[in-house]
Design an enzyme around this catalytic site. Structure first.
Site: not given
Length: 272
Positions: A149, A154
């Site tokens: 990932e 974020e």
């Protein structure tokens, strides 16, 4: 009074100083207002299973949660549910309190190595969790985090001036993911203006940027000794707006709904 600059047309590469790049894939979200994101490019994850983080939202494919606004933007919006929706949308904790959207290109577009750049304005408030990220195309048959990932951007809404870039792999995942953070200066917040978020994903190396500034880089040699580096195969894109979960915490009385993640464009480039 200042205004946000318009989208760049046609797509050009603006963030990372690199030569010999070609545009591989892009979405300018320039469809008619009130239309869904292009189904040839995106599909929806659906449901309220918590998504591995005990998140509170139920992901839908409704226009209330993901829609092109007619001004070359995609709006992903988290909303509080009505009484009727709560009963119709069961979540892991009971009737859904919120709806939102999670888009992904799995099965439609994936790539190995390149530069991803996106121009985005973020939502805000405790419990709000927007993200632009990537998973290995083999996700599903290969369980997370073995598929790899790469989190391009974020933000947790209680930190309105900070974004994070992270990788998760076998032996360094979840709270042990490896990454860095970027903070705006002078009391600015990512909700106030569009910003450019980018990763330059190279063989054996990944670099993260905000507005052209490189704030973190990671190479194969820097991960824990003996751990796998699962970043040399095709990845697909994900874009979502979560509500609640282990990391952002719960919304509180100061959290305002609806909240929207506004995406001007996403572009993927490769070196030639």
């Amino acid at each position: 009074m200042t205004t946000d600059p318009p989208s760049l047309q046609p797509p050009v590469y603006t963030t990372v100083a690199a030569e010999h790049l070609r545009l591989l894939w892009n979405d300018e979200f320039d469809g008619p207002g009130g239309t869904p994101p292009d189904p040839a490019k995106w599909r929806h994850d659906l449901g309220g299973k918590g998504w591995g983080n005990q998140e509170y939202q139920y992901y839908t494919d409704a226009l209330d949660n993901a829609v092109q606004d007619g001004n070359s933007n995609l709006m992903i919006t988290a909303r509080q549910t009505s009484a009727e929706q709560e009963e119709a949308l069961p979540c892991w904790y009971g009737p859904a309190r919120y709806t939102s959207a999670r888009l992904l290109t799995q099965g439609r577009f994936s790539f190995t190595h390149g530069v991803v750049e996106a121009r985005i304005k973020l939502p805000f408030g405790p419990g709000i969790w927007p993200a632009l990220w990537m998973l290995g195309e083999d996700f599903g048959p290969v369980v997370w985090p073995n598929c790899g990932e790469i989190d391009i951007m974020e933000n947790i809404g209680r930190e309105p001036d900070i974004v994070h870039g992270t990788v998760h792999g076998p032996g360094y995942c979840g709270s042990e993911g490896i990454g860095g953070a970027y903070a705006l200066a002078g009391g600015q917040a990512f909700k106030d203006n569009f910003h450019l978020f980018a990763v330059d994903w190279q063989p054996g190396r990944i670099l993260w940027y905000v507005d052209g500034f490189r704030y973190f880089s990671l190479s194969r040699e820097q991960i824990p000794q003996g751990a796998d580096w699962p970043y040399e195969h095709p990845f697909f894109l994900l874009l979502n707006l979560a509500v609640g979960g282990f990391w952002p915490g719960d919304p509180d009385e100061t959290t305002v709904f609806p909240q929207s993640l506004v995406v001007d464009y996403i572009r993927v480039f490769q070196r030639i």
